[in-house]
Design an enzyme around this catalytic site. Sequence first.
Site, PDB file in Angstrom:
ATOM      1  N   ASP A  25       0.833  -1.202   0.000  1.00 28.82           N
ATOM      2  CA  ASP A  25       0.000   0.000   0.000  1.00 28.82           C
ATOM      3  C   ASP A  25       0.870   1.256   0.000  1.00 28.82           C
ATOM      4  O   ASP A  25       2.013   1.225   0.475  1.00 28.82           O
ATOM      5  CB  ASP A  25      -0.902  -0.033   1.253  1.00 28.82           C
ATOM      6  CG  ASP A  25      -2.118   0.865   1.096  1.00 28.82           C
ATOM      7  OD1 ASP A  25      -2.347   1.383  -0.018  1.00 28.82           O
ATOM      8  OD2 ASP A  25      -2.839   1.051   2.096  1.00 28.82           O
ATOM      9  N   ASN A  35     -10.511  -2.868  -5.681  1.00 30.32           N
ATOM     10  CA  ASN A  35      -9.775  -1.973  -6.595  1.00 30.32           C
ATOM     11  C   ASN A  35     -10.369  -2.061  -8.006  1.00 30.32           C
ATOM     12  O   ASN A  35     -10.581  -1.053  -8.675  1.00 30.32           O
ATOM     13  CB  ASN A  35      -8.292  -2.370  -6.739  1.00 30.32           C
ATOM     14  CG  ASN A  35      -7.473  -2.248  -5.475  1.00 30.32           C
ATOM     15  OD1 ASN A  35      -6.474  -2.937  -5.323  1.00 30.32           O
ATOM     16  ND2 ASN A  35      -7.854  -1.371  -4.559  1.00 30.32           N
TER      17      ASN A  35
HETATM   18  C1  FPP Z   1      -1.824   0.363  -3.340  1.00 27.21           C
HETATM   19  O1  FPP Z   1      -1.384   1.685  -3.426  1.00 27.21           O
HETATM   20  C2  FPP Z   1      -1.346  -0.374  -4.480  1.00 27.21           C
HETATM   21  C3  FPP Z   1      -2.139  -0.921  -5.434  1.00 27.21           C
HETATM   22  C4  FPP Z   1      -3.599  -0.838  -5.456  1.00 27.21           C
HETATM   23  C5  FPP Z   1      -1.551  -1.619  -6.557  1.00 27.21           C
HETATM   24  C6  FPP Z   1      -0.332  -2.402  -6.232  1.00 27.21           C
HETATM   25  C7  FPP Z   1       0.427  -2.461  -7.472  1.00 27.21           C
HETATM   26  C8  FPP Z   1       1.749  -2.420  -7.594  1.00 27.21           C
HETATM   27  C9  FPP Z   1       2.695  -2.480  -6.474  1.00 27.21           C
HETATM   28  C10 FPP Z   1       2.367  -2.316  -8.931  1.00 27.21           C
HETATM   29  C11 FPP Z   1       1.910  -3.330  -9.905  1.00 27.21           C
HETATM   30  C12 FPP Z   1       2.309  -4.693  -9.503  1.00 27.21           C
HETATM   31  C13 FPP Z   1       2.768  -5.612 -10.341  1.00 27.21           C
HETATM   32  C14 FPP Z   1       3.095  -6.958  -9.827  1.00 27.21           C
HETATM   33  C15 FPP Z   1       3.002  -5.342 -11.752  1.00 27.21           C
HETATM   34  P1  FPP Z   1      -2.485   2.805  -3.482  1.00 27.21           P
HETATM   35  O2  FPP Z   1      -2.559   3.286  -4.889  1.00 27.21           O
HETATM   36  O3  FPP Z   1      -3.758   2.339  -2.888  1.00 27.21           O
HETATM   37  O4  FPP Z   1      -1.818   3.886  -2.576  1.00 27.21           O
HETATM   38  P2  FPP Z   1      -2.569   4.967  -1.686  1.00 27.21           P
HETATM   39  O5  FPP Z   1      -3.348   4.219  -0.645  1.00 27.21           O
HETATM   40  O6  FPP Z   1      -1.440   5.750  -1.116  1.00 27.21           O
HETATM   41  O7  FPP Z   1      -3.433   5.758  -2.621  1.00 27.21           O
END
Ligand code: FPP
Length: 243
Positions: free
Chosen positions: A16, A64
């Site tokens: 996250d 998501n």
């Molecule tokens: C949470 O950060 C992250 C996600 C919803 C996506 C996770 C994806 C990756 C780490 C990259 C893609 C992965 C691969 C394996 C290609 P957030 O966007 O919810 O962060 P925030 O809570 O700060 O908004």
Amino acid sequence: MVEVPETLRHVAIIMDGNGRWANARGSRRTRGHKEGVKSVRRVTTTLAESGLEYLTLYALSVENWVKRPRPEIEFLLMLLRRFLIQERRTIMDNNIRFRAIGRVHEFPDSVRKELDHLTEMSRDNDGMVLCLALNYGGRSEILDAVRSLATKVRDGDLEPDALDEKILRGELYDPDMPDVDLLIRTAGEMRISNFLLWQVSYGEIWVTQTFWPDFGERELEQALRSFGGRERKFGGLAQKVDA
Ligand code: FPP
């Protein structure tokens, strides 16, 4: 390399904070996701080299998938597809077995094709399993298992009284997945967020304030050290306690 405690088989990570990492730099959220992929590569190779058995990364939840703006989902799918192609070498060089769990049948063919390719290509590797949770939800996983069991009961292939935890487990997305020993969450929130609900039952939880793109060997070492110092009781008594 980090030192993996002997009793630690399965690490699961809620990655996250990509968006907050980007906001803090005045960048778009997409830059956070791009940097997040670098952390995925770093953490995967470090843990594979260290001899861990099983690593599950929560890359996209069912929530998501339906609640994020479509362009962000499209971007994540593009990153995922690129990752699956570019990381073939890393996966094979590190003897990693790749697999995915979740409702990936809802993904575009172009992504499913690469998921299948990497799964197939790495199936005979016998090092760490890297499992990506994609369009994944713990409740959906249990629901999908229950649906499959209900069908078996209806068809006369299963007696309701015979149903036990082992049989239910056999219907989960990856029946070979061991219970989660250590659940790591980045970016500070104290939540499970519908991740591996069945498998995390007795998992130890470790949360860091660090955003996922900044997560590296230092945080991994802290998490593993914290795990190593915990006493796990699985509902029983502490080992040192006399009866
Ligand atoms: C949470 O950060 C992250 C996600 C919803 C996506 C996770 C994806 C990756 C780490 C990259 C893609 C992965 C691969 C394996 C290609 P957030 O966007 O919810 O962060 P925030 O809570 O700060 O908004």
